[in-house]
Design a protein around this motif. Structure first.
Motif, PDB file in Angstrom:
ATOM      1  N   TYR A 220       1.093  -1.708   0.017  1.00  0.00           N
ATOM      2  CA  TYR A 220       0.204   0.053   0.341  1.00  0.00           C
ATOM      3  C   TYR A 220       0.503   1.121   0.630  1.00  0.00           C
ATOM      4  O   TYR A 220       0.024   2.651   0.018  1.00  0.00           O
ATOM      5  CB  TYR A 220      -1.013   0.250   1.298  1.00  0.00           C
TER       6      TYR A 220
ATOM      7  N   GLY B 249      -3.117   7.213   1.036  1.00  0.00           N
ATOM      8  CA  GLY B 249      -3.978   6.272   0.980  1.00  0.00           C
ATOM      9  C   GLY B 249      -4.035   4.904   1.941  1.00  0.00           C
ATOM     10  O   GLY B 249      -5.533   5.252   2.498  1.00  0.00           O
TER      11      GLY B 249
ATOM     12  N   ARG C  42      -8.104   4.406   1.277  1.00  0.00           N
ATOM     13  CA  ARG C  42      -8.213   3.399   0.744  1.00  0.00           C
ATOM     14  C   ARG C  42      -7.309   3.695   0.152  1.00  0.00           C
ATOM     15  O   ARG C  42      -6.349   3.775  -0.269  1.00  0.00           O
ATOM     16  CB  ARG C  42      -8.917   4.076  -0.430  1.00  0.00           C
TER      17      ARG C  42
ATOM     18  N   ASP D 163      -6.159   1.706  -1.903  1.00  0.00           N
ATOM     19  CA  ASP D 163      -6.037   1.086  -3.352  1.00  0.00           C
ATOM     20  C   ASP D 163      -5.862   1.622  -4.357  1.00  0.00           C
ATOM     21  O   ASP D 163      -5.394   2.559  -5.557  1.00  0.00           O
ATOM     22  CB  ASP D 163      -7.051   0.665  -3.806  1.00  0.00           C
ATOM     23  N   LEU D 164      -5.851   3.734  -3.765  1.00  0.00           N
ATOM     24  CA  LEU D 164      -5.936   4.896  -4.012  1.00  0.00           C
ATOM     25  C   LEU D 164      -5.491   5.302  -5.241  1.00  0.00           C
ATOM     26  O   LEU D 164      -5.491   5.912  -6.591  1.00  0.00           O
ATOM     27  CB  LEU D 164      -6.343   6.232  -3.176  1.00  0.00           C
TER      28      LEU D 164
ATOM     29  N   ARG E 201      -4.450   2.838  -8.315  1.00  0.00           N
ATOM     30  CA  ARG E 201      -5.245   3.623  -9.506  1.00  0.00           C
ATOM     31  C   ARG E 201      -4.854   4.629 -10.390  1.00  0.00           C
ATOM     32  O   ARG E 201      -4.996   5.064 -11.135  1.00  0.00           O
ATOM     33  CB  ARG E 201      -6.761   3.267  -8.335  1.00  0.00           C
ATOM     34  N   LEU E 202      -4.273   5.232  -8.805  1.00  0.00           N
ATOM     35  CA  LEU E 202      -4.261   7.311  -9.613  1.00  0.00           C
ATOM     36  C   LEU E 202      -2.916   7.160 -10.576  1.00  0.00           C
ATOM     37  O   LEU E 202      -3.190   7.449 -11.913  1.00  0.00           O
ATOM     38  CB  LEU E 202      -3.523   7.257  -8.287  1.00  0.00           C
TER      39      LEU E 202
ATOM     40  N   GLU F 164     -10.806  10.909 -14.373  1.00  0.00           N
ATOM     41  CA  GLU F 164     -10.698  10.268 -12.235  1.00  0.00           C
ATOM     42  C   GLU F 164      -8.867   9.931 -12.079  1.00  0.00           C
ATOM     43  O   GLU F 164      -9.297  10.484 -10.631  1.00  0.00           O
ATOM     44  CB  GLU F 164     -10.503   8.289 -13.120  1.00  0.00           C
TER      45      GLU F 164
ATOM     46  N   LYS G 247     -10.168  13.522  -9.693  1.00  0.00           N
ATOM     47  CA  LYS G 247     -11.041  12.901  -8.629  1.00  0.00           C
ATOM     48  C   LYS G 247     -10.412  12.208  -7.893  1.00  0.00           C
ATOM     49  O   LYS G 247     -10.220  12.282  -6.536  1.00  0.00           O
ATOM     50  CB  LYS G 247     -12.288  11.590  -9.578  1.00  0.00           C
ATOM     51  N   ILE G 248      -9.170  11.283  -7.846  1.00  0.00           N
ATOM     52  CA  ILE G 248      -8.023  11.107  -6.686  1.00  0.00           C
ATOM     53  C   ILE G 248      -7.688  11.734  -6.571  1.00  0.00           C
ATOM     54  O   ILE G 248      -7.102  11.109  -4.751  1.00  0.00           O
ATOM     55  CB  ILE G 248      -7.404   9.198  -7.706  1.00  0.00           C
TER      56      ILE G 248
ATOM     57  N   GLU H 226      -8.669  13.857  -3.645  1.00  0.00           N
ATOM     58  CA  GLU H 226      -9.339  12.289  -2.205  1.00  0.00           C
ATOM     59  C   GLU H 226      -7.416  12.459  -2.210  1.00  0.00           C
ATOM     60  O   GLU H 226      -8.302  12.552  -0.221  1.00  0.00           O
ATOM     61  CB  GLU H 226      -9.946  11.578  -2.757  1.00  0.00           C
ATOM     62  N   LEU H 227      -6.335  11.972  -2.478  1.00  0.00           N
ATOM     63  CA  LEU H 227      -5.499  12.243  -1.547  1.00  0.00           C
ATOM     64  C   LEU H 227      -4.336  12.616  -1.228  1.00  0.00           C
ATOM     65  O   LEU H 227      -4.530  13.624  -0.144  1.00  0.00           O
ATOM     66  CB  LEU H 227      -4.462  11.242  -3.020  1.00  0.00           C
TER      67      LEU H 227
END
Length: 600
Positions: free
Chosen positions: A103, A312, A317, A319-320, A323-324, A332, A335-336, A339-340
């Motif tokens: 992670y 993340g 989360r 997996d952020l 995914r980023l 996308e 958005k990520i 959030e991060l």
């Protein structure tokens, strides 16, 4: 410039305000002259190159590192060819492949590298990242059973898995193939799986043990291209150009604090060049969200992007980050990134609370200063920030440090440690595991993680202190600031900075140059939010040099800067100052010494 060496130490400093010896970074005079003559370097630059152990034969490639000259043969890694064959088999057979990533940034970067290669080959991979709090580090039998039940045929673990003996045995029982791509130190037992690629496995002869997992994964991509080429898979589609993903390899190398030497140095240097184009939508969105810009440097990777990607996995989360770094969708990515960025702000608040509590505990322990290792524990400390807090405490007390957050309900403590140069914390933690003091544990020389029963903490502290006593004593004696050159405030300009920037990228194995100013006066000191101190330094040259000391408010250095009291010797690193279009420099202060005092 002069070498500045004195009888006691550099500028006669045997103990600075932070308690360290100053000394000139040692260099072979003959090698210094060789670099001057062969490369046309001035003496300070040639000395800095020689002081980093760069031989005459390697000097040119060190200043201009290329992958062509330094890329290792993938086949030199144990199981690399086997791993490539298994993965291409899965591609051809259209098997369900899951990337099981750690992670942190290195895990996210490694996962993104594999996802992007397979996407270029027309296949979508699934990413699975365990939750730090509920699942812990690395593969588990429960996770593998879940993935098998959901239809996975093959799992590729990245930045984890090399020590997951029980999980891999479970995978074999349930018919789940596993390929491990890792870089962490290993015990003698090598788990039996489809392939295990790790330059630090006992029988690997690659000589690339300094690589982060992202570096190992990048070499795997070269092996995949070679295997796919041999099978004729590029007859109808273009061969993936691996150079476009070098930015991801550089992210892993920098954020995992690996030794930037040899191939790893070239990988990082070229990766930062690729990153500077900001073609990866995730990195670009995160940079913009952070309000930063400019060509990529190790600072961008390690201090702007890295902490946000890590956020993340620490408190959000898991997996952020992967995914980023894997997405090509700009919306996308934005958005990520937002959030991060928000999670990172929350992480800083949690980190500050845990750090303050840890300092209070340590300062209550009257004997902690005499211990070779600091181990501090308390209930309910968030496992996502204990590693950062361990790093902060190590910086503050200059000792290997373990921070443990205890979950009383589960009767387990999760710990993370950071070490001093010369003290192999990962090896000590492995020894504690083998001695039966830990539920799990491992790592590398400078960092380690563990799980332990709270009742075992006193015994664990005693074991680690005894195990590290000799190493820590030797490290403490050699704890010194090694200075590259003596400069003046007038001579500290952009030309000097850019000359030494030829040594970049900087990191372990290639330290950033340190410069000293003698008898500088501190003018207009100002305390900034966050405990930073900003000021202007002047000296007999008549020049004025902007300077800043980060997180210095509660240190002897910070108090001396704010308190005045005559000229001081200063050591720090030069940084570019491009505010409002100026092309200046400022000094990031590492340490201060009072020339009027000895044995401070």
């Amino acid at each position: 410039m002069a070498d500045g060496a004195g009888v006691l130490g550099y500028l006669d400093v045997d103990r600075s305000l932070s308690g360290r010896l100053w000394r000139a970074r040692p260099a072979d005079p003959a090698l210094v002259r060789s670099h001057q003559m062969a490369l046309g370097l001035d003496e300070p630059m040639a000395r800095a190159l020689a002081a980093r152990g760069v031989t005459a034969e390697a000097a040119a490639s060190y200043l201009q590192p290329t992958l062509k000259a330094l890329f290792p043969d993938p086949s030199s890694f144990a199981d690399m060819d086997k791993a490539a064959a298994v993965l291409v088999d899965a591609l051809v057979a259209d098997k369900a492949v899951v990337v099981f990533a750690d992670y942190d940034v290195d895990g996210a970067s490694s996962a993104a590298l594999l996802v992007r290669w397979f996407a270029a080959m027309g296949k979508r991979l699934t990413i699975y990242v365990p939750d730090r709090v509920t699942e812990g580090y690395g593969p588990s039998p429960a996770a593998f059973r879940r993935l098998r039940e959901e239809g996975a045929d093959l799992v590729v673990t990245v930045d984890c898995g090399a020590a997951a003996v029980d999980a891999i045995a479970c995978a074999a029982e349930i018919g789940l193939d596993v390929v491990v791509v890792d870089h962490h130190l290993m015990r003698d037992e090598v788990p039996v799986c489809a392939a295990l690629v790790n330059p630090n496995r006992p029988d690997c002869g690659s000589g690339q043990g300094v690589l982060a997992a992202a570096g190992v994964t990048f070499v795997l991509l070269a092996a995949l291209n070679r295997e796919a080429r041999a099978r004729g898979l590029f007859a109808q589609r273009p061969e993936p150009d691996l150079r476009q993903w070098l930015d991801l390899a550089a992210m892993g190398a920098v954020c995992d604090v690996t030794q930037l030497v040899g191939f790893n140095r070239a990988l990082t240097a070229q990766g930062l060049k690729v990153m500077s184009a900001w073609a990866n939508p995730g990195l670009k969105a995160l940079l913009e969200t952070a309000g930063s810009k400019g060509p990529a440097t190790t600072f961008h990777a390690g201090f702007v992007l890295g902490p946000r990607i890590n956020a993340g996995g620490r408190i959000g989360r898991s997996d952020l980050g992967a995914r980023l770094l894997s997405t090509d969708d700009a919306d996308e990515a934005r958005k990520i990134a937002l959030e991060l960025d928000a999670l990172n702000a929350s992480r800083r608040e949690v980190e500050a609370e845990v750090l303050e509590a840890a300092v209070r505990i340590l300062e209550r322990e009257s004997n902690f200063a005499d211990q070779p290792l600091l181990l501090v524990a308390a209930d309910d400390w968030h496992p996502g920030v204990i590693g950062i807090v361990a790093g902060r405490l190590r910086e503050r007390y200059r000792k290997p440090t373990l921070v443990v957050g205890i979950d009383r309900a589960a009767d387990v403590g999760k710990g993370s440690g950071r070490s001093q140069p010369g003290v192999n914390l990962g090896r000590a933690v492995q020894s504690a595991f083998e001695a039966g003091l830990l539920l799990a544990g491992g790592g590398h020389a400078m960092a380690a993680g563990l799980s332990v029963r709270p009742s075992s903490l006193p015994e664990l502290r005693e074991f680690l202190c005894a195990h590290l006593s000799d190493e820590s004593s030797a490290a403490a004696e050699s704890d010194a600031l090694e200075i590259d050159a003596l400069i003046t405030a007038a001579g500290a300009d952009r030309g000097l900075l850019e000359s030494f920037q030829r040594l970049a990228p900087f990191g372990p194995g290639n330290p950033e140059p340190l410069f000293a100013l003698a008898e500088a006066r501190v003018e207009r000191p100002m305390m900034l939010r966050g405990g930073h101190v900003r000021c202007t330094l002047t000296d007999r040259s008549g020049g004025r040099l902007k300077a800043v000391a980060w997180r210095a408010e509660e240190t002897e250095v910070g108090r001396r800067l704010m308190g005045g009291g005559g000229a001081v010797h200063v050591v720090g690193r030069l940084k570019a100052d491009d505010w409002n279009g100026r092309r200046g420099v400022e000094l990031e202060i590492d340490d201060i010494a009072d020339p009027r005092r000895k044995n401070v």
